[in-house]
Scaffold this motif. Sequence first.
Motif, PDB file in Angstrom:
ATOM      1  N   LEU A 201       0.794  -1.221   0.000  1.00 35.67           N
ATOM      2  CA  LEU A 201       0.000   0.000   0.000  1.00 35.67           C
ATOM      3  C   LEU A 201       0.829   1.275   0.000  1.00 35.67           C
TER       4      LEU A 201
ATOM      5  N   ASP B 242       0.366   3.889  -2.999  1.00 32.30           N
ATOM      6  CA  ASP B 242      -0.081   5.256  -2.722  1.00 32.30           C
ATOM      7  C   ASP B 242       0.940   6.274  -3.193  1.00 32.30           C
TER       8      ASP B 242
ATOM      9  N   ASP C 106       0.929   6.572  -7.095  1.00 37.37           N
ATOM     10  CA  ASP C 106      -0.270   7.253  -7.580  1.00 37.37           C
ATOM     11  C   ASP C 106      -0.213   8.755  -7.280  1.00 37.37           C
TER      12      ASP C 106
ATOM     13  N   SER D 285      -6.965   5.649  -3.913  1.00 39.50           N
ATOM     14  CA  SER D 285      -5.551   5.392  -3.655  1.00 39.50           C
ATOM     15  C   SER D 285      -4.851   6.729  -3.511  1.00 39.50           C
TER      16      SER D 285
ATOM     17  N   ARG E  55      -5.102   7.537   1.913  1.00 39.95           N
ATOM     18  CA  ARG E  55      -4.799   6.587   2.984  1.00 39.95           C
ATOM     19  C   ARG E  55      -4.874   7.269   4.354  1.00 39.95           C
TER      20      ARG E  55
END
Length: 273
Positions: free
Chosen positions: A70, A74, A77, A219, A224
């Motif tokens: 993750l 993240d 992106d 994302s 997050r």
Amino acid sequence: MRIINRTLSRRAAILLGSIPFALLIGAYAIASHLRRIDNPADKLLPSLGSMGDAIWRMGFEADKRSGDYLLWLDTIDSLSRLAVGIFISTLLAIGLGISIGFIPHIRRGLAPFVATLSLIPPITILPILFIIFGLGETSKVMLIAIGTAPVMIRTIAQAVMDIPRELIIKAETLGASTWQMITRVVLPQVMPKLITAIRLGLVPAWIFLISAEAIASTSGLGYRIFLVRRYLAMDVILPYVAWITLLAFILDRLLLMASRKAFPWNHLSGDSL
């Protein structure tokens, strides 16, 4: 020798620069320890160890539901959105900034409009962007571009107008056309200012990026942070904030290094912020 005239070695500069960071980390560790003495389950100031475990879990253990790492997903992106938005702003700054600064007719026509756009808080038009472009990538990129381009355009336009008039007169005397003066006189003079404008533009760009991701995204670093806040997961939020800060710092230093390498004449005074 007066203190203002003393120069520091590289080692001393690094040492002095690291002291505030060390003090901040130490102060946090002490505050976290004191809170957990009263309440071992305290989530507001998690220990450095728990934050290390969380960042390891996010970055080096595949997510059980998606199989993705993750933190890196993240990061990729968010940086992709940031890069596209800043790239658009840079192109606009070069094209419109030079035109406004160098050609009086364009300056009279566009300068007031660009100045007005630069005063609009970009966050306020985020709902409009969502309505026009949807909730996908385009609206996030456009927010970054709209939020940073006007100020960058004004910066480049001012840099063009600050070019010594003697340089323009010499180019005219040698028979240079307007296009030749732009490419051979104006553009080389404003390129260091463009890098500075990008560096300054990255500050609000990060704010717009995180805001857009927090509102409508699946994302990204901002997504997050706002996803885990409902669980009071400060052990994830604080490392993510530190990671964003580190990424911003690295990008800023890379741009400064590129400016020093490509345009050493612009850094003859020594230190650069």
